[in-house]
Design an enzyme around this catalytic site. Structure first.
Site, mmCIF file in Angstrom:
data_model
loop_
_atom_site.group_PDB
_atom_site.id
_atom_site.type_symbol
_atom_site.label_atom_id
_atom_site.label_comp_id
_atom_site.label_asym_id
_atom_site.label_seq_id
_atom_site.Cartn_x
_atom_site.Cartn_y
_atom_site.Cartn_z
ATOM 1 C CB CYS A 1 -30.538 -66.057 -25.084
ATOM 2 S SG CYS A 1 -30.312 -67.603 -24.205
ATOM 3 C CE LYS B 1 -35.800 -65.683 -22.177
ATOM 4 N NZ LYS B 1 -34.762 -65.786 -21.160
HETATM 5 N N1 SAJ Z 1 -22.207 -58.716 -24.376
HETATM 6 C C1 SAJ Z 1 -21.612 -57.537 -24.843
HETATM 7 N N2 SAJ Z 1 -21.660 -56.434 -24.051
HETATM 8 C C2 SAJ Z 1 -22.262 -56.421 -22.833
HETATM 9 C C3 SAJ Z 1 -22.876 -57.613 -22.372
HETATM 10 C C4 SAJ Z 1 -22.832 -58.748 -23.165
HETATM 11 O O1 SAJ Z 1 -21.056 -57.490 -25.946
HETATM 12 O O2 SAJ Z 1 -22.259 -55.378 -22.179
HETATM 13 C C5 SAJ Z 1 -22.215 -59.924 -25.208
HETATM 14 C C6 SAJ Z 1 -21.541 -61.135 -24.560
HETATM 15 O O3 SAJ Z 1 -20.149 -61.104 -24.750
HETATM 16 C C7 SAJ Z 1 -22.215 -62.274 -25.288
HETATM 17 C C8 SAJ Z 1 -23.627 -61.757 -25.534
HETATM 18 O O4 SAJ Z 1 -23.556 -60.356 -25.378
HETATM 19 O O5 SAJ Z 1 -21.602 -62.526 -26.534
HETATM 20 C C9 SAJ Z 1 -24.680 -62.339 -24.618
HETATM 21 O O6 SAJ Z 1 -24.208 -62.388 -23.285
HETATM 22 P P1 SAJ Z 1 -25.104 -62.003 -22.020
HETATM 23 O O7 SAJ Z 1 -24.303 -62.180 -20.813
HETATM 24 O O8 SAJ Z 1 -25.698 -60.669 -22.243
HETATM 25 O O9 SAJ Z 1 -26.323 -62.983 -22.088
HETATM 26 P P2 SAJ Z 1 -26.582 -64.582 -22.189
HETATM 27 O O10 SAJ Z 1 -26.970 -64.873 -23.593
HETATM 28 O O11 SAJ Z 1 -25.502 -65.390 -21.614
HETATM 29 O O12 SAJ Z 1 -27.854 -64.679 -21.245
HETATM 30 C C10 SAJ Z 1 -28.982 -63.855 -21.508
HETATM 31 C C11 SAJ Z 1 -29.366 -63.182 -20.197
HETATM 32 N N3 SAJ Z 1 -30.395 -62.173 -20.431
HETATM 33 C C12 SAJ Z 1 -30.310 -60.932 -19.926
HETATM 34 O O13 SAJ Z 1 -29.364 -60.562 -19.255
HETATM 35 C C13 SAJ Z 1 -31.443 -60.016 -20.188
HETATM 36 C C14 SAJ Z 1 -29.873 -64.250 -19.234
HETATM 37 O O14 SAJ Z 1 -30.314 -63.671 -18.016
HETATM 38 C C15 SAJ Z 1 -31.021 -65.044 -19.886
HETATM 39 O O15 SAJ Z 1 -31.516 -66.033 -19.018
HETATM 40 C C16 SAJ Z 1 -30.467 -65.703 -21.124
HETATM 41 O O16 SAJ Z 1 -30.022 -64.668 -22.018
HETATM 42 C C17 SAJ Z 1 -31.557 -66.542 -21.769
HETATM 43 O O17 SAJ Z 1 -31.487 -67.762 -21.617
HETATM 44 O O18 SAJ Z 1 -32.494 -65.996 -22.348
#
Ligand code: SAJ
Length: 448
Positions: free
Chosen positions: A275, A221
């Site tokens: 997360c 995880k």
């Molecule tokens: N972000 C970037 N660049 C990217 C992707 C995201 O800057 O290319 C930023 C987003 O804007 C945001 C942050 O990262 O600020 C997190 O966004 P996210 O979409 O990557 O993730 P979360 O936090 O919404 O959800 C994550 C997900 N984990 C993964 O994709 C590995 C989700 O599937 C998990 O269930 C969740 O964490 C969790 O609960 O752990």
């Protein structure tokens, strides 16, 4: 035991197992309603009594596509109730799914107090023939050393009751669709517990289910989110390198990602949410042991944490090209939630960006269609109010509403024609053709 587990399996197969969800936040509530939707009787519990009242009144505490309708349909079918008494929920339920938060303390150590409280409360009761599932993200070792130790105080897990770790994988914004289709990992300490949890989740999800030793599940995880955090940090670092070379990161990303094994992530204003900014710290802080040193993971965090300052530097640069300084400027911010189309503002980079702009003396107006949060900026009632008469627009969150904005109208409303587009939602060429100074992360701005 064998006989008991067979009977329990039957309860699950016939959807007769009553499920109790402890913690009705962004993970617990979608989980509760998704089990309820497939026909289980679900009872939700939370220490926040107001939240329980809200749910009983048919309203949801946060925005999530389809959540409100699902809450009301589950309630109408008498498949979802709330219960404020911990004792009663244990008496009533066969399965207890724990979805409490495991945040970081101010000294960036795992704060397991909510989980510890729940486990201690559970351990005061007989858990005979009950299945306890932990969905909260936990530092490696926590399941055996905190959860099992606590539950085993008055029970014997694996003999008269069962317990597993099934890490949540819900992405806010698409929680209800992803919960059904995403594969799930079941971490077991004893095989029977693992098999019962597999039977339960297979009633709800269409995704595959993988059963693995609990330590692997705990670490998997955290590694999933660390993987994403490190990849975003790489994108952010490369975007800064692009600025040095005077090339456009977006174009570089387009070209690199034509390689079958390359997936350059999006550069942005920083990494927020409950997360990603947290889970690598959980990974490096095994339960009850010393912090592990990992240069790449720790450095990735530093890079992502440095992005709000970079955004402020871009604003400063844009203003300077119009002979204006940050200290006497008025800045409009579009979006404060941590990612597109959601209301969640936890650990959003917007907080740092606004604080830094204000520290430098800028007046900051804020508009976000999804949340009332403004992180100390002046909240405005619409997107135009946030920029009207201001010196620059900074897009921090890529909500759909902003993507559709009329760029000529933006120019008319702004006092100086400056856009800092941290999410690359606008077509840079079109913006520049309107005579607007366009600045973005990893973009060779014409603004000197
Ligand atoms: N972000 C970037 N660049 C990217 C992707 C995201 O800057 O290319 C930023 C987003 O804007 C945001 C942050 O990262 O600020 C997190 O966004 P996210 O979409 O990557 O993730 P979360 O936090 O919404 O959800 C994550 C997900 N984990 C993964 O994709 C590995 C989700 O599937 C998990 O269930 C969740 O964490 C969790 O609960 O752990």
């Amino acid at each position: 035991m064998e006989q008991n587990s067979k009977q329990f399996l039957k309860l699950i197969e016939n959807l007769d197992a009553k499920i109790g969800i402890i913690g009705l936040g962004q993970v617990g509530l979608p989980t509760a309603l998704s089990f309820s939707k497939v026909g289980f009787d679900v009872i939700g519990h939370d220490v926040n009594k107001k939240l329980l009242e809200q749910l009983e009144n048919g309203t949801t505490p946060f925005e999530e596509e389809g959540l409100l309708d699902l809450l009301n349909s589950c309630r109408q079918k008498n498949k979802f109730f709330t219960e404020s008494s911990f004792e009663k929920i244990i008496q009533k339920c066969d399965v207890m799914i724990i979805c409490v938060p495991t945040p970081l303390t101010d000294s960036i150590r795992p704060d397991l107090s909510a989980l510890e409280n729940v486990c201690n409360s559970l351990s005061e009761f007989s858990l005979k023939n009950k299945l306890v599932i932990i969905e909260s993200s936990i530092p490696p070792g926590t399941f055996e050393e905190l959860v099992l130790k606590s539950l085993n105080a008055k029970n014997c897990v694996g003999v008269d009751c069962w317990a597993t770790f099934v890490p949540e994988r819900l992405a806010p914004g698409q929680a209800l669709s992803e919960i059904l289709t995403t594969s799930r990992i079941i971490g077991y300490n004893d095989e029977q517990s693992g098999n019962l949890a597999r039977a339960l989740y297979s009633k709800m999800i269409t995704g595959e289910i993988f059963v693995t030793p609990v330590r692997v599940a705990e670490i998997s995880k955290l590694v999933e989110n660390t993987y994403r955090d490190v990849n975003i940090a790489l994108a952010n670092e490369v975007s800064i390198i692009c600025e040095m070379y005077g090339i456009d990161f977006k174009e570089l990303q387009r070209v690199c990602n034509t390689h079958p094994r390359v997936n350059l992530h999006n550069a942005g204003p920083g990494v927020g949410g409950p997360c990603l900014p947290k889970d690598s710290y959980l990974l490096l802080n095994p339960h009850g042991k010393k912090t592990i040193d990992s240069k790449i993971i720790q450095y990735a965090r530093k890079i992502n944490d440095s992005m709000p300052q970079h955004v402020v530097d871009l604003v400063r640069k844009g203003l300077k090209s119009h002979n204006k300084s940050l200290s006497d400027s008025k800045i409009g911010i579009w979006g404060v939630s941590y990612k597109a189309n959601i209301s969640d503002t936890r650990l959003s980079p917007a907080k740092e960006i606004i604080a830094k702009l204000k520290n430098e003396g800028a007046e900051v107006s804020v508009y976000d269609p999804k949340t009332n949060e403004s992180f100390g900026g002046k909240r405005t009632s619409d997107m135009w109010d946030a920029i009207s008469g201001n010196d620059a627009l900074v897009v921090v969150t890529d909500h759909d509403e902003f993507k559709k904005a009329d760029l000529s109208k933006i120019k008319e409303n702004l006092r100086l024609p400056i856009i800092v587009d941290t999410r690359r939602i606008f077509d840079n060429k079109f913006v520049e053709s309107l005579g607007i100074s366009y600045l973005a992360i990893g973009y060779p701005s014409k603004t000197k």
